[in-house]
Each structure stands twice: as C-alpha cells, then as structure tokens.
Design a protein around this motif. Structure first.
Motif, short mmCIF file in Angstrom:
data_model
loop_
_atom_site.label_atom_id
_atom_site.label_comp_id
_atom_site.label_asym_id
_atom_site.label_seq_id
_atom_site.Cartn_x
_atom_site.Cartn_y
_atom_site.Cartn_z
N ALA A 44 -2.67 14.43 -5.87
CA ALA A 44 -3.53 13.44 -5.22
C ALA A 44 -2.96 13.00 -3.87
CB ALA A 44 -3.73 12.24 -6.12
N VAL A 45 -1.66 12.79 -3.81
CA VAL A 45 -1.02 12.33 -2.59
C VAL A 45 0.06 13.33 -2.21
CG1 VAL A 45 0.30 10.48 -1.52
CG2 VAL A 45 -1.43 9.93 -3.21
N THR A 46 0.00 13.82 -0.99
CA THR A 46 1.01 14.79 -0.56
C THR A 46 2.10 14.07 0.21
OG1 THR A 46 -0.09 15.24 1.55
CG2 THR A 46 -0.77 16.57 -0.35
N SER A 47 3.22 14.76 0.38
CA SER A 47 4.32 14.17 1.13
C SER A 47 3.93 13.99 2.59
CB SER A 47 5.57 15.04 1.01
OG SER A 47 5.32 16.34 1.52
N ASP A 48 3.04 14.83 3.10
CA ASP A 48 2.56 14.68 4.48
C ASP A 48 1.74 13.39 4.62
OD1 ASP A 48 3.74 17.02 5.33
OD2 ASP A 48 1.94 18.24 4.97
N ASP A 49 0.95 13.05 3.60
CA ASP A 49 0.19 11.80 3.61
C ASP A 49 1.14 10.61 3.69
OD1 ASP A 49 -2.20 13.16 3.37
OD2 ASP A 49 -2.27 12.96 1.19
N MET A 50 2.19 10.68 2.87
CA MET A 50 3.15 9.58 2.84
C MET A 50 3.90 9.46 4.17
SD MET A 50 4.50 9.97 -1.07
CE MET A 50 5.95 9.02 -0.74
N GLN A 51 4.27 10.61 4.73
CA GLN A 51 4.99 10.58 6.01
C GLN A 51 4.10 10.04 7.12
OE1 GLN A 51 6.52 14.35 7.33
NE2 GLN A 51 7.39 13.49 9.20
N GLY A 52 2.85 10.45 7.16
CA GLY A 52 1.92 9.96 8.18
C GLY A 52 1.70 8.46 8.07
N PHE A 53 1.53 7.98 6.84
CA PHE A 53 1.32 6.55 6.65
C PHE A 53 2.56 5.77 7.06
CE2 PHE A 53 0.82 2.62 4.19
CZ PHE A 53 -0.47 2.29 4.54
N TRP A 54 3.74 6.30 6.71
CA TRP A 54 4.98 5.62 7.08
C TRP A 54 5.14 5.55 8.59
CZ3 TRP A 54 8.03 2.16 5.40
CH2 TRP A 54 9.23 1.92 6.05
N GLU A 55 4.77 6.62 9.29
CA GLU A 55 4.88 6.61 10.75
C GLU A 55 3.97 5.56 11.37
OE1 GLU A 55 4.26 10.68 11.87
OE2 GLU A 55 6.27 11.26 11.21
N LEU A 56 2.77 5.38 10.79
CA LEU A 56 1.87 4.32 11.26
C LEU A 56 2.47 2.94 11.02
CD1 LEU A 56 -1.59 5.70 10.14
CD2 LEU A 56 -0.71 5.54 12.45
N ILE A 57 3.07 2.75 9.85
CA ILE A 57 3.71 1.47 9.56
C ILE A 57 4.88 1.24 10.50
CG2 ILE A 57 5.10 0.23 7.85
CD1 ILE A 57 3.34 1.39 5.68
N LEU A 58 5.65 2.29 10.78
CA LEU A 58 6.82 2.17 11.64
C LEU A 58 6.43 1.72 13.05
CD1 LEU A 58 9.85 2.52 11.53
CD2 LEU A 58 9.56 4.87 12.30
N ILE A 59 5.30 2.18 13.55
CA ILE A 59 4.82 1.74 14.87
C ILE A 59 4.58 0.23 14.84
CG2 ILE A 59 2.87 1.86 16.47
CD1 ILE A 59 2.61 4.83 15.70
N GLN A 60 3.96 -0.26 13.77
CA GLN A 60 3.69 -1.69 13.66
C GLN A 60 4.98 -2.48 13.50
OE1 GLN A 60 0.91 -1.86 10.41
NE2 GLN A 60 -0.81 -1.22 11.68
N VAL A 61 5.96 -1.93 12.77
CA VAL A 61 7.24 -2.60 12.61
C VAL A 61 7.94 -2.74 13.96
CG1 VAL A 61 9.56 -2.34 11.62
CG2 VAL A 61 7.55 -1.97 10.19
N GLU A 62 7.91 -1.69 14.75
CA GLU A 62 8.54 -1.73 16.09
C GLU A 62 7.86 -2.78 16.97
OE1 GLU A 62 11.32 -0.22 17.01
OE2 GLU A 62 11.45 0.65 15.00
N ASP A 63 6.54 -2.89 16.86
CA ASP A 63 5.81 -3.90 17.63
C ASP A 63 6.24 -5.31 17.22
OD1 ASP A 63 3.81 -4.92 19.40
OD2 ASP A 63 2.52 -5.26 17.66
N VAL A 64 6.38 -5.54 15.92
CA VAL A 64 6.80 -6.86 15.43
C VAL A 64 8.22 -7.15 15.89
CG1 VAL A 64 7.35 -8.18 13.35
CG2 VAL A 64 5.22 -6.92 13.49
N LYS A 65 9.09 -6.13 15.84
CA LYS A 65 10.47 -6.30 16.32
C LYS A 65 10.50 -6.73 17.78
CE LYS A 65 13.42 -3.20 13.63
NZ LYS A 65 14.18 -1.94 13.74
N GLN A 89 0.83 -1.19 0.00
CA GLN A 89 0.00 0.00 0.00
C GLN A 89 0.87 1.25 0.00
OE1 GLN A 89 -2.80 0.00 3.23
NE2 GLN A 89 -3.87 1.80 2.51
N TYR A 90 1.97 1.23 0.76
CA TYR A 90 2.88 2.37 0.79
C TYR A 90 3.56 2.54 -0.57
CZ TYR A 90 6.36 5.67 2.36
OH TYR A 90 7.13 6.79 2.51
N ARG A 91 3.92 1.44 -1.20
CA ARG A 91 4.53 1.50 -2.53
C ARG A 91 3.56 2.14 -3.52
NH1 ARG A 91 6.07 -3.34 -6.57
NH2 ARG A 91 7.30 -2.10 -8.00
N GLY A 92 2.27 1.79 -3.41
CA GLY A 92 1.26 2.39 -4.28
C GLY A 92 1.16 3.89 -4.05
#
Length: 137
Positions: free
Chosen positions: A31-52, A17-20
């Motif tokens: 259509a997609v701003t850099s703030d949208d991408m940064q916010g989505f990445w931060e949400l993914i990063l939280i999940q990555v830290e949890d998996v780690k 989804q992030y790649r898209g």
C-alpha cells in the motif's frame, strides 16, 4: 506567532500523518512504498526548515531587544526592455486619444441602459420578488 503556529501544525498533524505512513508500511509494504515515505518526508523537511528560519529570525529580533533594523535595502535597478537592442520597447507609447462624438454617445447610451436595468431590478426586488433574474449578455 506564525512560527509557533506552523511548528504546532507540524507536530500535531504532519508528523502524525508520517507516523501513520510508517505504520502502514510496516504492516503491508504494497500500500505504501518507501518512495512515498521519502517524498512525504522531503515535503515535511522543507516546512521544518522554514519554521527553523522563522525562529532564527525571532531570536535575532529578541537579541536586538525587538528593534527591527532599518538599514536601507539596495533596490535593484530596473532596466527597460529593448527591441533588437536599439530602443526601449516603451519608447513609442501613444497618448490616449480623445473620444469621438460617436464613441461618447455610445458610452452614454450604454450607461443609461445599465442604469435602467439596475432600476428595473431594484423595482422587482421591492415588489417582493426575492429572486432576481440574472441576464448575461
């Protein structure tokens, strides 16, 4: 096993989804701003830290030959809330009162009415009426 499932979910859906989003950003930046991408990445990063952290816990268990440590965990002391700093708020709890004869009679009447309604519903269902009537009082 939950760590594996979460890692698989991240790889198969969230990163795709992030790649898209990145592809959409490269094509049209409106259509997609850099703030949208940064916010989505931060949400993914939280999940990555949890998996780690879950995999780290699994490694720790594997190092101890899958023996869960049974060290006593200190329980926090529970303080009773006070009113104006004088007495605990629950110091004046009243004991439940016995029901009066009128209250007992009222409860008994309600119980009988409910039983009669249930019996009536069962009788209607037995007659072949497959849709029971719902009465809200």
């Amino acid at each position: 096993m939950a760590a594996c499932g979460k890692a698989n979910l991240l790889l198969t859906s969230k990163f795709k989804q992030y790649r898209g989003l990145c592809c959409d950003y490269e094509k049209t930046s409106r259509a997609v701003t850099s703030d949208d991408m940064q916010g989505f990445w931060e949400l993914i990063l939280i999940q990555v830290e949890d998996v780690k952290s879950q995999f780290k816990a699994l490694r720790t268990l594997a190092d101890t030959q899958w023996i869960i440590p049974t060290s006593p965990v200190p329980m926090p002391t529970k303080k009773t809330p006070t009113v104006n700093g004088s007495k605990p708020a629950n110091a004046h709890k009243k004991k439940p009162r016995e029901k009066t004869a009128a209250q007992k009679a009222r409860d008994d009447t309600r119980r009988k009415m409910l039983a009669a309604k249930k019996q009536e519903m069962r009788a209607k269902l037995m007659e072949g009426n497959s849709t029971p009537e719902i009465i809200i009082t």
